[in-house]
Motif scaffolding. Structure first.
Motif, PDB file in Angstrom:
ATOM      1  N   PRO A  68     -21.928  77.386  -9.948  1.00 10.62           N
ATOM      2  CA  PRO A  68     -20.726  78.091  -9.499  1.00 10.62           C
ATOM      3  C   PRO A  68     -20.478  78.060  -7.995  1.00 10.62           C
ATOM      4  O   PRO A  68     -19.372  78.388  -7.567  1.00 10.62           O
ATOM      5  N   VAL A  69     -21.471  77.710  -7.178  1.00  6.97           N
ATOM      6  CA  VAL A  69     -21.182  77.553  -5.748  1.00  6.97           C
ATOM      7  C   VAL A  69     -20.991  76.079  -5.402  1.00  6.97           C
ATOM      8  O   VAL A  69     -20.848  75.722  -4.238  1.00  6.97           O
ATOM      9  N   TYR A  70     -20.976  75.233  -6.426  1.00  5.91           N
ATOM     10  CA  TYR A  70     -20.663  73.814  -6.278  1.00  5.91           C
ATOM     11  C   TYR A  70     -21.585  73.132  -5.280  1.00  5.91           C
ATOM     12  O   TYR A  70     -21.148  72.357  -4.417  1.00  5.91           O
ATOM     13  N   ASN A  71     -22.880  73.424  -5.407  1.00  8.33           N
ATOM     14  CA  ASN A  71     -23.877  72.757  -4.579  1.00  8.33           C
ATOM     15  C   ASN A  71     -23.732  71.242  -4.682  1.00  8.33           C
ATOM     16  O   ASN A  71     -23.471  70.709  -5.766  1.00  8.33           O
ATOM     17  N   LEU A  72     -23.943  70.555  -3.560  1.00  8.15           N
ATOM     18  CA  LEU A  72     -23.848  69.093  -3.521  1.00  8.15           C
ATOM     19  C   LEU A  72     -25.184  68.507  -3.988  1.00  8.15           C
ATOM     20  O   LEU A  72     -25.897  67.833  -3.238  1.00  8.15           O
ATOM     21  N   ILE A  73     -25.480  68.758  -5.233  1.00  4.38           N
ATOM     22  CA  ILE A  73     -26.820  68.502  -5.774  1.00  4.38           C
ATOM     23  C   ILE A  73     -27.247  67.039  -5.664  1.00  4.38           C
ATOM     24  O   ILE A  73     -28.347  66.749  -5.168  1.00  4.38           O
ATOM     25  N   PRO A  74     -26.437  66.072  -6.100  1.00  5.11           N
ATOM     26  CA  PRO A  74     -26.889  64.681  -5.983  1.00  5.11           C
ATOM     27  C   PRO A  74     -27.194  64.275  -4.543  1.00  5.11           C
ATOM     28  O   PRO A  74     -28.123  63.489  -4.301  1.00  5.11           O
ATOM     29  N   GLU A  75     -26.428  64.822  -3.601  1.00  6.14           N
ATOM     30  CA  GLU A  75     -26.639  64.454  -2.206  1.00  6.14           C
ATOM     31  C   GLU A  75     -27.988  64.930  -1.699  1.00  6.14           C
ATOM     32  O   GLU A  75     -28.743  64.163  -1.082  1.00  6.14           O
ATOM     33  N   TRP A  76     -28.315  66.226  -1.944  1.00  4.80           N
ATOM     34  CA  TRP A  76     -29.606  66.660  -1.414  1.00  4.80           C
ATOM     35  C   TRP A  76     -30.789  66.226  -2.258  1.00  4.80           C
ATOM     36  O   TRP A  76     -31.916  66.139  -1.775  1.00  4.80           O
ATOM     37  N   ASN A  77     -30.564  65.868  -3.515  1.00  4.89           N
ATOM     38  CA  ASN A  77     -31.638  65.240  -4.286  1.00  4.89           C
ATOM     39  C   ASN A  77     -32.024  63.903  -3.659  1.00  4.89           C
ATOM     40  O   ASN A  77     -33.211  63.586  -3.490  1.00  4.89           O
ATOM     41  N   ASP A  78     -31.018  63.112  -3.303  1.00  9.09           N
ATOM     42  CA  ASP A  78     -31.262  61.806  -2.701  1.00  9.09           C
ATOM     43  C   ASP A  78     -31.954  61.939  -1.346  1.00  9.09           C
ATOM     44  O   ASP A  78     -32.880  61.191  -1.023  1.00  9.09           O
ATOM     45  N   LEU A  79     -31.530  62.928  -0.553  1.00 10.22           N
ATOM     46  CA  LEU A  79     -32.129  63.133   0.769  1.00 10.22           C
ATOM     47  C   LEU A  79     -33.588  63.568   0.659  1.00 10.22           C
ATOM     48  O   LEU A  79     -34.432  63.151   1.459  1.00 10.22           O
ATOM     49  N   VAL A  80     -33.896  64.410  -0.339  1.00  2.00           N
ATOM     50  CA  VAL A  80     -35.295  64.807  -0.552  1.00  2.00           C
ATOM     51  C   VAL A  80     -36.124  63.607  -0.984  1.00  2.00           C
ATOM     52  O   VAL A  80     -37.260  63.420  -0.530  1.00  2.00           O
ATOM     53  N   TYR A  81     -35.574  62.782  -1.857  1.00  2.41           N
ATOM     54  CA  TYR A  81     -36.272  61.559  -2.273  1.00  2.41           C
ATOM     55  C   TYR A  81     -36.623  60.700  -1.063  1.00  2.41           C
ATOM     56  O   TYR A  81     -37.711  60.123  -0.969  1.00  2.41           O
ATOM     57  N   LYS A  82     -35.717  60.640  -0.094  1.00  2.00           N
ATOM     58  CA  LYS A  82     -35.933  59.825   1.096  1.00  2.00           C
ATOM     59  C   LYS A  82     -36.710  60.556   2.186  1.00  2.00           C
ATOM     60  O   LYS A  82     -36.960  59.981   3.253  1.00  2.00           O
ATOM     61  N   GLY A  83     -37.091  61.807   1.931  1.00  5.24           N
ATOM     62  CA  GLY A  83     -37.854  62.564   2.915  1.00  5.24           C
ATOM     63  C   GLY A  83     -37.022  63.141   4.041  1.00  5.24           C
ATOM     64  O   GLY A  83     -37.568  63.596   5.052  1.00  5.24           O
ATOM     65  N   LYS A  84     -35.703  63.149   3.894  1.00  3.40           N
ATOM     66  CA  LYS A  84     -34.810  63.682   4.937  1.00  3.40           C
ATOM     67  C   LYS A  84     -34.522  65.154   4.655  1.00  3.40           C
ATOM     68  O   LYS A  84     -33.417  65.534   4.265  1.00  3.40           O
ATOM     69  N   TRP A  85     -35.542  65.963   4.872  1.00  7.94           N
ATOM     70  CA  TRP A  85     -35.467  67.372   4.481  1.00  7.94           C
ATOM     71  C   TRP A  85     -34.459  68.164   5.303  1.00  7.94           C
ATOM     72  O   TRP A  85     -33.753  69.037   4.760  1.00  7.94           O
ATOM     73  N   LYS A  86     -34.375  67.911   6.575  1.00 10.53           N
ATOM     74  CA  LYS A  86     -33.454  68.680   7.415  1.00 10.53           C
ATOM     75  C   LYS A  86     -32.003  68.384   7.035  1.00 10.53           C
ATOM     76  O   LYS A  86     -31.166  69.290   6.984  1.00 10.53           O
ATOM     77  N   GLU A  87     -31.711  67.127   6.750  1.00 13.34           N
ATOM     78  CA  GLU A  87     -30.372  66.774   6.307  1.00 13.34           C
ATOM     79  C   GLU A  87     -30.078  67.395   4.947  1.00 13.34           C
ATOM     80  O   GLU A  87     -28.948  67.848   4.684  1.00 13.34           O
ATOM     81  N   ALA A  88     -31.094  67.435   4.087  1.00 13.68           N
ATOM     82  CA  ALA A  88     -30.920  68.069   2.777  1.00 13.68           C
ATOM     83  C   ALA A  88     -30.604  69.551   2.939  1.00 13.68           C
ATOM     84  O   ALA A  88     -29.767  70.111   2.220  1.00 13.68           O
ATOM     85  N   LEU A  89     -31.268  70.189   3.900  1.00 14.69           N
ATOM     86  CA  LEU A  89     -31.020  71.608   4.169  1.00 14.69           C
ATOM     87  C   LEU A  89     -29.576  71.827   4.622  1.00 14.69           C
ATOM     88  O   LEU A  89     -28.918  72.789   4.194  1.00 14.69           O
TER      89      LEU A  89
END
Length: 498
Positions: A68-89
């Motif tokens: 319901p808050v329309y999280n950009l889930i695929p985007e931060w899943n991909d960033l976590v996979y790549k180790g880009k935690w700050k960008e995911a945050l």
């Protein structure tokens, strides 16, 4: 999409949970964090769908599907996979004010509508969300955001639950001076006093409240609007008022023996337990104690499960949970297809603990409580039940009928009623003079205005008992509406402006 074949090659891994019997000896959170390596693998399972149903955020057949808050889930899943935690945050915080809450206690409708879940276990979205925000706090990436200028407008928010806090956060960032009124002695609403510590550590809530205070939000505690300060006074002092009082009018079980000593509302039981834990580590004795008692929880939802977990930690002799519906199936039925929220049988954290302690699932299904029976001193000693079956009446409506010969007497010295809420408490609403419909504040979603000028409503007080993630949604959306009302236009993000 970082790994195109991740969903085919990598299996879902569940969050590590502390041993059920061991954790019954304390009140710490029952789950343990994933490692970065595990989170990276889990993020790689995301398909980055062309249409990501995980964040559709809508009700289908009475249950929420997608975020319901329309999280950009695929985007931060991909960033976590790549180790880009700050960008995911950064991606996560762009849509969700409090992922540390939803990552712990949201039922994750996003996972129910995950495309991978059509044929395989869903992506571990909820666990990834919690990992991102926890890492943000651990690494010091989350710091106070002080508004550069103030508008001179003042907003009062009644209620410090997730809707009130989300609205406060947004409006404060817009430059308004925000004051949140809370009748309890701690802020957080049901996040503080409605959810046990082992499910949501209160330091997690306190950390967020302190951050909001550092950013300029003022919390006025132990102040009940209508008693300690009038509605008229608030309307005079502030340019706008938002009602985020929640839906805390308990639904009661009005049957014979209801006045027996030992029959309590579940939310009272949970609140007193948490308050005593925080105030004195239970040294003050100001709580309802289940130690040595036969406990029955009436109601099959999350609140009932939290009562089970609390009673087990207090040392209950036995615990049984009643539900009026039949046991859910182990797999989706034809009437509950993806992307609907999966109505399937699961073992909640509390049920795992009870099964580990007593050797069996403690839930009883299709059962109705007929009466409570007290001893000669008025103390509860037992309750009487009968089994039910769901049938269609002559009008085609489904109703419950008693099954003759299934009557049973259960020993009980403590009964906790967890059958939901009827809506917001009415006295404060009457003080403001707002119109209600079916006990809820009448205010259209997207506009949130009540019939009283300058007074808005959001969260459970407007929509009825719902999910924390819907409360955050409404808090964000009402902030946009109020900002627009005060300034003529708003730069705050809103789904309704798209």
């Amino acid at each position: 999409m970082g790994k195109a074949t991740g969903f085919m090659e990598i299996e879902r891994e569940e969050a590590v949970q502390r041993d059920p019997l061991t954790r019954l000896s304390d009140w710490k959170e029952y789950s343990a964090p994933f490692s970065d390596e595990v989170m990276s693998r889990q993020g790689a399972r995301c398909m980055d769908c062309g249409t990501p149903f995980c964040h559709i955020g809508m009700d289908i057949n009475g249950a929420t599907s997608g975020c319901p808050v329309y999280n950009l889930i695929p985007e931060w899943n991909d960033l976590v996979y790549k180790g880009k935690w700050k960008e995911a945050l950064e991606r996560l915080l762009s849509t969700n004010n409090f992922p540390e809450f939803t990552g712990r206690v949201c039922p994750a409708p996003c996972e129910g509508s995950c495309t991978v879940a059509i044929s395989d276990p869903a992506v571990a979205i909820k666990n990834i969300e919690q990992a991102i925000i926890d890492k943000g706090f651990e690494n010091g990436w989350i710091t106070p955001r002080i508004p550069k200028k103030r508008t001179g407008k003042k907003v009062a928010i009644i209620g410090s639950g997730p809707a009130g806090m989300a609205a406060a956060d947004q409006l404060n960032q817009a430059g308004h001076s925000v004051t949140v009124y809370e009748r309890d002695d701690r802020a957080g609403g049901l996040l503080t006093y409605g959810i046990p510590n082992m499910k949501l550590d209160k330091e997690v809530v306190g950390r967020r409240i302190r951050l909001l205070e550092q950013e300029g939000v003022d919390f006025v505690l132990s102040t009940e609007v209508g008693k300690d300060i009038s509605a008229d006074a608030l309307k005079e002092q502030y340019n706008s008022v938002i009602l985020c009082t929640g839906a805390q009018k308990h639904r009661d079980l009005v049957i014979e023996g209801r006045d027996s000593q030992g029959v309590h509302y579940a939310m009272d039981y949970l609140k007193f337990a948490t308050k005593s834990l925080l105030d004195s580590n239970f040294e003050d004795g100001n709580y309802i104690d289940a130690k040595g008692k036969d406990v029955i929880v009436i109601g099959g939802g999350d609140t009932g499960a939290d009562c089970i977990a609390t009673a087990l930690r207090q040392g209950a002799n036995s615990v049984v949970q009643f539900g009026k519906h039949p046991q859910l199936p182990t797999k989706r039925t034809a009437s509950n297809m993806w992307p609907e929220f999966p109505q399937v049988f699961t073992l909640d954290y509390a049920h795992k603990e009870a099964k580990a302690k007593f050797g069996e699932d403690i839930r009883q299904y299709s059962i109705q409580t007929k009466k409570f029976v007290a001893d000669e001193t008025g103390k509860l000693k037992e309750l009487h039940t009968v089994e039910m079956k769901k049938v269609q009446d002559e009008n085609g409506m489904f109703v419950f009928e008693e099954i003759p010969g299934t009557e049973k007497v259960w020993p009980a010295q403590l009964v906790l009623i967890a059958i939901g809420f009827e809506g917001p408490e009415q006295p404060v609403l009457r003080q403001f003079g707002v119109d209600t419909f079916n006990r809820k504040v009448e205010a259209k979603y997207g506009d949130f205005r009540t019939n009283v000028k300058g007074v808005f409503a959001a969260g459970d007080s407007r929509r009825g008992q719902s999910l924390i993630v819907w409360a955050i949604n409404e808090g964000r959306e009402v902030a946009y509406a109020v900002d627009e009302y005060l300034m003529g236009s708003s730069l705050l993000p809103t789904v309704n402006a798209l």
